[in-house]
Every structure is written in structure tokens, then in C-alpha cells.
Design a protein around this motif. Structure first.
Motif: not given
Length: 265
Positions: A186-201
Motif C-alpha cells: 500500500l503505497v502512500i505518495a505523500d505521508t505529510n498530507i496524512c498528518s497535516t491536512r487529512c487529519v484536520k480536513e
């Protein structure tokens, strides 16, 4: 009917019920797509094994001709698409090409569209109903609740252990198994999106829609959250690849043919 029964096996699967209009390009230079990967599923009956078998047979015929000719070009393998169009695959799928899309606005209007489609050979109100990718309908927390992440959700379902079960119990009964030391499939292209944007949005929906606890948001050293993967749990339902709101998760086949054990289902 289920009272007093015992869960024997568990599995999870995403159904490609977009219909005939959602089929991708079926062949190209050195490749062909068959079965569920191509979207060969009758969205009205929710059945597709027979379509997968037939598409595999047509692909095999095309591959045989390509081997004889030693020609694996897009033009040669593109004959597979023509075979599909000339087979009973299209005869079955084309009349239900708009069935799923007809239920866009709910059951009552969906039944109306379904009735019209039965009369008009699948056309209904128009020949091609509009459709959309599933992830585009995932709403940000603000649109649903009026607030971003930070307030508590209800939490994961516990289950009663009789008719409903928690994820770990389901996972155990799937019999899934992967080589633990292989790269994550399971390949995540950008884990920073998970921790900075997705968790909030979006409140990290991957940890909720995944039926196997593959995705977890754990405490990070900086006081925030970071994504943690348990790829060996994966039951290959592919929901994450489909429903990730940022489309940064890609499911690829694991090494060694790992995955769930669906004997007895």
C-alpha cells in the motif's frame, strides 16, 4: 436466520459497479485487463464471476493470436476490445449501463429511472447518465459538522460478538497472510498530507473505511498525528485506493501471492 450461528470466514470486497460507461481502456502495448479490474460487473444483479471468466477466455484467445504472430502491439492486443464488444458481455452490460447512476438521488427517483430503463433498453432519461468517482463525494468535516478534527467521534464499533464483530475479530476470520519483511504493498505518495491536512480536513477516514485496521493514526514526536501502516492485515478490498479523498494511496499486488484465505466462502 443468523441467530445462534457462528462466524466461519470473513471477507471484504469493493464492487466495480460503475457499469459499461465506466470501463477503462481494455488493452495496450503488451497488456490486457480482465474481470473486476476492468469493471466487468452487472451492476443490477451484482454478479460478475461469469463475466470475469468470459473476459479471461477472450483475452486468452487474443494472447494466443499474438503469440503466433509474435506481435504484442496495441493494435494486435486491441482486438481483445473488439472481441468483448462482439460477445455476450456487452449484450449483458449495455442494457444496465445506467442502472447504478439512476440511483444518484435516492431510492424513489432510482426506482423511477430503473423502470424507464427497463422499458427503453437501458437508456432511461438519456443514453448516458453522468457519473463520478466515489472519492469526490467524500465531504470535509466542516461541511458535515461545522468543525474540523479535534472533537471526539463515536469511535470504532465494538460489536456484540454474535451478529456484529470488531475489526480484529473479522481480520482473524479472514485468514489473511503476507510475508512480514516485504515492502508495503500500500503505497502512500505523500505521508505529510496524512498528518497535516487529512487529519484536520477529513478526520483520517482511511482508519475508518479500512475493514482490516491497516491504517492507524498514532501520536507523533511533535505532538501531532502520523500515519502508521499494518500492510500484513490487508484483505485486498481496495477501498483505500478508491475512496482516499486525495488519491495518494495506491494498492499494488503484494509479493508471494499473499492475502486473505477465502476457502469456505
Amino acid at each position: 436466520m443468523l441467530d445462534g450461528g457462528k462466524m466461519i470466514r470473513y471477507g471484504a470486497k469493493s464492487l466495480p459497479y460503475g457499469g459499461w460507461w465506466a470501463l477503462p481502456r481494455l488493452a495496450g502495448e503488451g497488456w490486457m485487463i480482465v474481470g473486476d479490474s476492468a469493471g466487468f460487473l452487472n451492476s443490477q444483479r451484482l454478479k460478475g464471476i461469469h463475466l470475469a471468466i468470459k473476459s479471461g477466455m477472450l483475452a486468452a484467445e487474443t494472447a494466443f493470436d499474438a503469440l503466433v504472430a509474435q506481435n504484442f502491439s496495441a493494435a494486435q492486443l486491441g482486438k481483445y476490445s473488439a472481441k468483448v464488444d462482439a460477445s455476450w458481455i456487452k449484450e449483458e452490460l449495455y442494457p444496465v449501463r445506467n442502472f447504478h447512476q439512476g440511483f444518484e438521488n435516492g431510492l424513489l427517483t432510482g426506482m423511477l429511472h430503473a423502470g424507464l430503463q427497463q422499458i427503453t433498453g437501458g437508456m432511461g432519461m438519456r443514453d448516458r447518465y453522468p457519473s463520478h468517482a466515489g472519492h469526490t463525494r467524500m465531504k470535509p468535516l466542516w461541511d458535515i459538522h461545522g468543525w474540523e478534527a479535534g472533537r471526539e467521534f463515536l469511535g470504532p464499533a465494538k460489536g456484540d460478538g454474535k451478529l456484529t464483530f470488531d475489526k480484529l475479530t473479522d481480520l482473524y476470520h479472514s485468514g489473511t497472510k503476507h510475508e512480514e519483511d516485504q515492502p508495503a504493498h500500500l503505497v502512500i505518495a505523500d505521508t505529510n498530507i496524512c498528518s497535516t491536512r487529512c487529519v484536520k480536513e477529513y478526520g483520517s477516514p482511511c482508519q475508518n473505511f479500512c475493514p482490516a485496521n491497516v491504517y492507524e493514526m498514532v501520536d507523533a514526536p511533535d505532538g501531532g498525528k502520523e500515519i502508521h501502516l499494518n500492510p500484513s492485515n490487508c484483505v485486498h478490498c481496495k477501498t483505500c485506493d478508491i475512496m482516499d479523498p486525495y488519491q495518494i494511496i495506491t494498492w499494488v499486488p503484494p509479493e508471494g501471492g499473499g492475502g486473505p484465505n477465502y476457502d469456505g466462502m
